[in-house]
Design a protein around this motif. Structure first.
Motif, PDB file in Angstrom:
ATOM      1  N   LEU A  24       0.832  -1.213   0.000  1.00  0.00           N
ATOM      2  CA  LEU A  24       0.000   0.000   0.000  1.00  0.00           C
ATOM      3  C   LEU A  24       0.866   1.263   0.000  1.00  0.00           C
ATOM      4  O   LEU A  24       0.508   2.257  -0.639  1.00  0.00           O
ATOM      5  N   ASP A  25       1.996   1.232   0.696  1.00  0.00           N
ATOM      6  CA  ASP A  25       2.914   2.374   0.657  1.00  0.00           C
ATOM      7  C   ASP A  25       3.441   2.587  -0.764  1.00  0.00           C
ATOM      8  O   ASP A  25       3.590   3.713  -1.228  1.00  0.00           O
ATOM      9  N   LEU A  29       0.749   4.146  -2.859  1.00  0.00           N
ATOM     10  CA  LEU A  29       0.674   5.557  -2.482  1.00  0.00           C
ATOM     11  C   LEU A  29       1.774   6.356  -3.181  1.00  0.00           C
ATOM     12  O   LEU A  29       1.507   7.414  -3.771  1.00  0.00           O
ATOM     13  N   TYR A  33      -4.271   7.708   1.921  1.00  0.00           N
ATOM     14  CA  TYR A  33      -4.065   6.496   2.718  1.00  0.00           C
ATOM     15  C   TYR A  33      -5.056   6.556   3.866  1.00  0.00           C
ATOM     16  O   TYR A  33      -5.147   7.557   4.561  1.00  0.00           O
ATOM     17  N   LYS A  58      -7.218   4.365   7.162  1.00  0.00           N
ATOM     18  CA  LYS A  58      -7.273   3.235   8.089  1.00  0.00           C
ATOM     19  C   LYS A  58      -8.742   2.997   8.416  1.00  0.00           C
ATOM     20  O   LYS A  58      -9.457   3.911   8.797  1.00  0.00           O
ATOM     21  N   ASP A  87      -6.077  -1.213   6.554  1.00  0.00           N
ATOM     22  CA  ASP A  87      -5.645  -0.031   5.814  1.00  0.00           C
ATOM     23  C   ASP A  87      -6.007  -0.176   4.338  1.00  0.00           C
ATOM     24  O   ASP A  87      -6.110  -1.287   3.812  1.00  0.00           O
ATOM     25  N   VAL A 111      -5.945   2.356   0.333  1.00  0.00           N
ATOM     26  CA  VAL A 111      -5.633   3.586  -0.392  1.00  0.00           C
ATOM     27  C   VAL A 111      -6.824   3.908  -1.285  1.00  0.00           C
ATOM     28  O   VAL A 111      -7.359   3.025  -1.962  1.00  0.00           O
TER      29      VAL A 111
END
Length: 173
Positions: A4-5, A8, A129, A131, A136, A138
């Motif tokens: 996910l990072d 992003l 992003y 939560k 979590d 995006v």
């Protein structure tokens, strides 16, 4: 860096960077195939009558917004686990994620006519992003504008795509 990072980071690099795709020249046959998938026999009959008279034939209202790709599409083995083609998965290529669509808004500016060459321009408009209770995720905002050769907008689609971590092995939800 988590998947996910990475989504992003990729998405942030693409915000407001438009990519154009030539959709080719629209045909009555394309319109009728779309109408047949909707079982809209009235549209097919009327379009073929207009065509026979040499009159302009307008596309069905959601024709452009409903077309995911102008290519033949991938074979089944090339689809992602979530059923999407890699091409339709912005910022996620090669990552262990899945996507769901979180909504869509369509602007119908003017109906495309058979014989019109169309360009689709697409960009990531936003990325967040988040939560949630289930984990979590995006949120990607994506806009696609369909234009005629004169630059005039035919249709625009604003959509939200929810990107989640891939399901853990052995789960079915």
């Amino acid at each position: 860096m988590s998947a996910l990072d990475e989504v992003l980071a990729r998405a942030r690099a693409l915000v407001d960077r438009w990519e154009d795709e030539d959709c080719g020249t629209l045909t009555v046959k394309d319109f009728c195939r779309y109408a047949a998938a909707l079982n809209d026999t009235d549209y097919i009959r009327e379009a073929r009558e207009q065509e026979a008279k040499g009159a302009p034939v307008e596309a069905p209202a959601l024709f452009l917004a409903s077309t995911m790709s102008w290519e033949d599409g991938p074979v089944e083995q090339e689809l992602r686990p979530d059923g999407l083609a890699a091409r339709e998965s912005p910022c996620t290529q090669g990552l262990p994620v899945r996507q769901v669509h979180g909504g869509q808004s369509v602007r119908l500016t003017r109906a495309p006519l058979a014989g019109t060459r169309v360009t689709a321009s697409r960009t990531v408009t936003s990325v967040e992003y988040k939560k949630g209770r289930s984990g979590d995720f995006v949120l990607l905002g994506v806009t696609t504008r369909y234009t005629a050769p004169d630059g005039g907008e035919l249709t625009a689609v604003d959509e939200t795509i929810v990107v989640l971590d891939a399901l853990a092995p052995g789960t079915d939800t």
